[in-house]
Design an enzyme around this catalytic site. Structure first.
Site, PDB file in Angstrom:
ATOM      1  N   ARG A  60     -28.564  82.383  36.367  1.00  0.00           N
ATOM      2  CA  ARG A  60     -29.514  83.295  36.127  1.00  0.00           C
ATOM      3  C   ARG A  60     -30.959  82.468  36.170  1.00  0.00           C
ATOM      4  O   ARG A  60     -31.841  83.302  36.001  1.00  0.00           O
ATOM      5  CB  ARG A  60     -29.412  83.639  34.532  1.00  0.00           C
ATOM      6  CG  ARG A  60     -28.276  84.175  34.007  1.00  0.00           C
ATOM      7  CD  ARG A  60     -28.361  84.848  32.721  1.00  0.00           C
ATOM      8  NE  ARG A  60     -27.361  85.905  32.366  1.00  0.00           N
ATOM      9  CZ  ARG A  60     -26.233  85.632  31.817  1.00  0.00           C
ATOM     10  NH1 ARG A  60     -26.156  84.510  31.109  1.00  0.00           N
ATOM     11  NH2 ARG A  60     -25.510  86.636  31.335  1.00  0.00           N
ATOM     12  N   GLU A  95      -6.288  62.543  19.916  1.00  0.00           N
ATOM     13  CA  GLU A  95      -7.671  62.351  20.514  1.00  0.00           C
ATOM     14  C   GLU A  95      -8.616  61.651  19.259  1.00  0.00           C
ATOM     15  O   GLU A  95      -8.638  61.927  18.116  1.00  0.00           O
ATOM     16  CB  GLU A  95      -8.468  63.763  20.600  1.00  0.00           C
ATOM     17  CG  GLU A  95      -7.751  64.573  21.865  1.00  0.00           C
ATOM     18  CD  GLU A  95      -8.877  65.776  21.982  1.00  0.00           C
ATOM     19  OE1 GLU A  95      -9.474  65.789  23.303  1.00  0.00           O
ATOM     20  OE2 GLU A  95      -8.567  66.757  21.739  1.00  0.00           O
ATOM     21  N   HIS A 132      -2.126  73.478  26.199  1.00  0.00           N
ATOM     22  CA  HIS A 132      -1.578  72.109  26.910  1.00  0.00           C
ATOM     23  C   HIS A 132      -0.298  71.906  26.379  1.00  0.00           C
ATOM     24  O   HIS A 132       0.763  71.486  27.404  1.00  0.00           O
ATOM     25  CB  HIS A 132      -2.232  71.337  26.747  1.00  0.00           C
ATOM     26  CG  HIS A 132      -3.910  71.404  27.196  1.00  0.00           C
ATOM     27  ND1 HIS A 132      -4.138  72.321  28.175  1.00  0.00           N
ATOM     28  CD2 HIS A 132      -5.171  71.183  26.474  1.00  0.00           C
ATOM     29  CE1 HIS A 132      -5.444  72.430  28.312  1.00  0.00           C
ATOM     30  NE2 HIS A 132      -5.985  71.662  27.305  1.00  0.00           N
TER      31      HIS A 132
HETATM   32  C1  BG6 Z   1      -9.414  71.038  26.265  1.00  0.00           C
HETATM   33  C2  BG6 Z   1      -9.908  71.340  24.728  1.00  0.00           C
HETATM   34  O1  BG6 Z   1      -8.572  72.234  26.954  1.00  0.00           O
HETATM   35  O2  BG6 Z   1      -8.637  69.881  26.470  1.00  0.00           O
HETATM   36  C3  BG6 Z   1     -10.599  70.202  24.298  1.00  0.00           C
HETATM   37  O3  BG6 Z   1     -10.698  72.515  24.778  1.00  0.00           O
HETATM   38  C4  BG6 Z   1      -9.736  68.834  24.478  1.00  0.00           C
HETATM   39  O4  BG6 Z   1     -10.837  70.481  22.746  1.00  0.00           O
HETATM   40  C5  BG6 Z   1      -9.358  68.853  25.687  1.00  0.00           C
HETATM   41  O5  BG6 Z   1     -10.717  67.810  24.000  1.00  0.00           O
HETATM   42  C6  BG6 Z   1      -8.540  67.266  26.097  1.00  0.00           C
HETATM   43  O6  BG6 Z   1      -8.189  67.107  27.484  1.00  0.00           O
HETATM   44  P1  BG6 Z   1      -7.920  65.887  27.838  1.00  0.00           P
HETATM   45  O7  BG6 Z   1      -7.817  66.066  29.429  1.00  0.00           O
HETATM   46  O8  BG6 Z   1      -9.054  64.857  27.694  1.00  0.00           O
HETATM   47  O9  BG6 Z   1      -6.692  65.493  27.388  1.00  0.00           O
END
Ligand code: BG6
Length: 442
Positions: free
Chosen positions: A45, A204, A228
């Site tokens: 935009r 994480e 995932h």
């Molecule tokens: C994303 C989530 O889909 O996957 C995030 O929205 C998450 O919250 C991320 O941190 C993790 O991905 P990866 O590849 O770092 O394990």
């Protein structure tokens, strides 16, 4: 693949585009997998933005600088879509050949919704050889996901749509199928007779990284489990398509998801300690950690618990699938770990006699790491783009899979609404095991 291609990135100045897509395109160019006639049209935009602004600090910017142009437009104005359509035709005419158009919507879902409609109304969606790439989240529950599927399919045919789950495109995740298909030693024992339990973990260290508004509406269950982790479960448990027909994998994943039910007593959830301050909501009940156990009605997996666990602000970044084998009279259990990230690899724990005069048995690893055998792993986004360019749906989530995984997640959310379990607080840096122990005590 040498079809002339125009990749239209809507939201080219955003974080996803600059951090993931543009560097992945640079890597693909270096690997020589992009079509010779390739153009990136970046939609924004902002009128004053130049390719140089966008590429500031972007890795592998050289190739992209030559192939990227910025097209400023209003995303609400029908006339601007016409102007864009004319511009795309001009590019294609220069090539003197039928080009394909890939629309990558690197924008949040609320922004994507009207854009999809406008692409439909303007006729751009139905130009020959046109594809749409969508990012998650695909809805917030099953009903909204159904609405989204119907909304998209009013403008695009189902086979034009590519729903990205970047986990499916990770090398180590693609390897789950190869590991099973090409190692009959394991595939022959890939069932309830030999396997006692399966644990899938995505831990994480990062918190929510400033995404307060997004995370307050999402939480760990919707963010990681719906997408995932259920995809990892599906790949691990599905019946492999006959004759190695990879194109049938999305259907095999969907069929497996359909067999899964949550064990209502198994669900635990937590929130890291300063989360509420971070999102400025002292009453937030949003979970940053969740663990749940599923059972499959597929006779192959009957009574085998499949536990999914994920959390933020934990002690380590680790994604793995651990398959624990039955004891079968032995004092200890064999364990197979598919380590998806980091230290990507596969490890099998078995038992050996410790050398010496007494008969001591010790657990020892049989390990393979990617780092020892292969070059650097390509980024998942390169794979996503390449497969969409080639029209291969295998590593994308079908609408059926998305709806099935929402069915599972909705059942868990329903149990939370009835207050069937409590949200526990955990300190930053706790291990998943510590949070789980706290959960079973509280
Ligand atoms: C994303 C989530 O889909 O996957 C995030 O929205 C998450 O919250 C991320 O941190 C993790 O991905 P990866 O590849 O770092 O394990």
């Amino acid at each position: 693949m040498d079809t002339p291609t125009i990749l239209i990135i809507i939201g080219v100045t955003g974080d996803l585009s600059r951090r993931k897509l543009l560097p992945a395109i640079g890597d693909m160019a270096a690997a020589g997998v992009l079509p010779k006639r390739f153009r990136i049209v970046g939609i924004t935009r902002q009128r004053a933005v130049t390719p140089s602004n966008i590429l500031e600090g972007v890795r592998a910017a050289g190739y992209i600088r030559e192939h990227l142009e910025v097209f400023p437009m209003s995303l609400e104005d029908a006339a601007d879509y016409e102007r864009l359509g004319a511009h795309l035709r001009t590019i294609a005419q220069l090539w003197d050949d039928a080009a394909q158009c890939l629309w990558y919507l690197a924008v949040p879902p609320t922004t994507a919704w009207p854009i999809i409609e406008r692409l439909g109304n303007s006729g751009l969606a139905r130009l020959p050889n046109t594809k749409l790439l969508l990012e998650k989240p695909f809805g917030i529950d099953r009903v909204s996901a159904e609405e989204l599927v119907a909304h998209v399919e009013r403008s695009f045919a189902a086979e034009q749509v590519y729903r990205i789950d970047h986990y499916l495109a990770k090398e180590t995740v693609q390897n789950i199928v190869v590991f099973r298909q090409d190692n009959p030693l394991f595939e022959r024992t890939w069932n309830r007779d030999a396997i006692e339990r399966i644990d899938i973990l995505a831990s994480e260290t990062i918190g929510i990284e400033g995404r307060a508004a997004f995370y307050e509406q999402t939480g760990a269950l919707r963010d990681l489990v719906q997408s995932h982790l259920l995809q990892l479960a599906a790949l691990t448990l599905m019946t492999l398509p006959p004759d190695r027909e990879l194109g049938r994998i999305p259907e095999a994943r969907r069929a497996l998801l359909e067999t899964l039910r949550v064990d209502p007593g198994s669900v635990g959830r937590g929130q890291y300690e300063d989360y509420r301050t971070e999102v400025a909501n002292p009453a937030s009940l949003v979970e940053t950690f969740v663990s749940l156990t599923l059972f499959s009605s597929d006779p192959r997996w009957q009574d085998v618990p499949i536990t999914l666990t994920t959390g933020k602000a934990l002690s380590e970044k680790r994604t793995d699938i651990v398959v624990t084998y039955r004891r079968d009279g032995a004092p200890q259990q064999n364990r197979l770990t598919l380590r998806l990230q980091p230290n990507e690899g596969v490890e099998l724990c078995f038992f050996a006699k410790r050398p010496g005069y007494d008969r001591t048995i010790e657990r020892v690893p049989l390990a393979f790491t990617y780092a020892d055998h292969f070059d650097a792993l390509p980024d998942a986004y390169g794979r996503v783009l390449l497969d969409a360019l080639c029209g291969d749906h295998t590593l994308f989530a079908s609408s059926g899979e998305v709806l099935e995984s929402w069915r599972i997640v909705d059942a868990v959310r329903k149990s939370w609404e009835s207050g069937a379990d409590t949200l526990i607080e955990y300190p930053r840096g706790a291990s998943p095991e510590q949070v789980l122990r706290k959960n079973s005590r509280d």
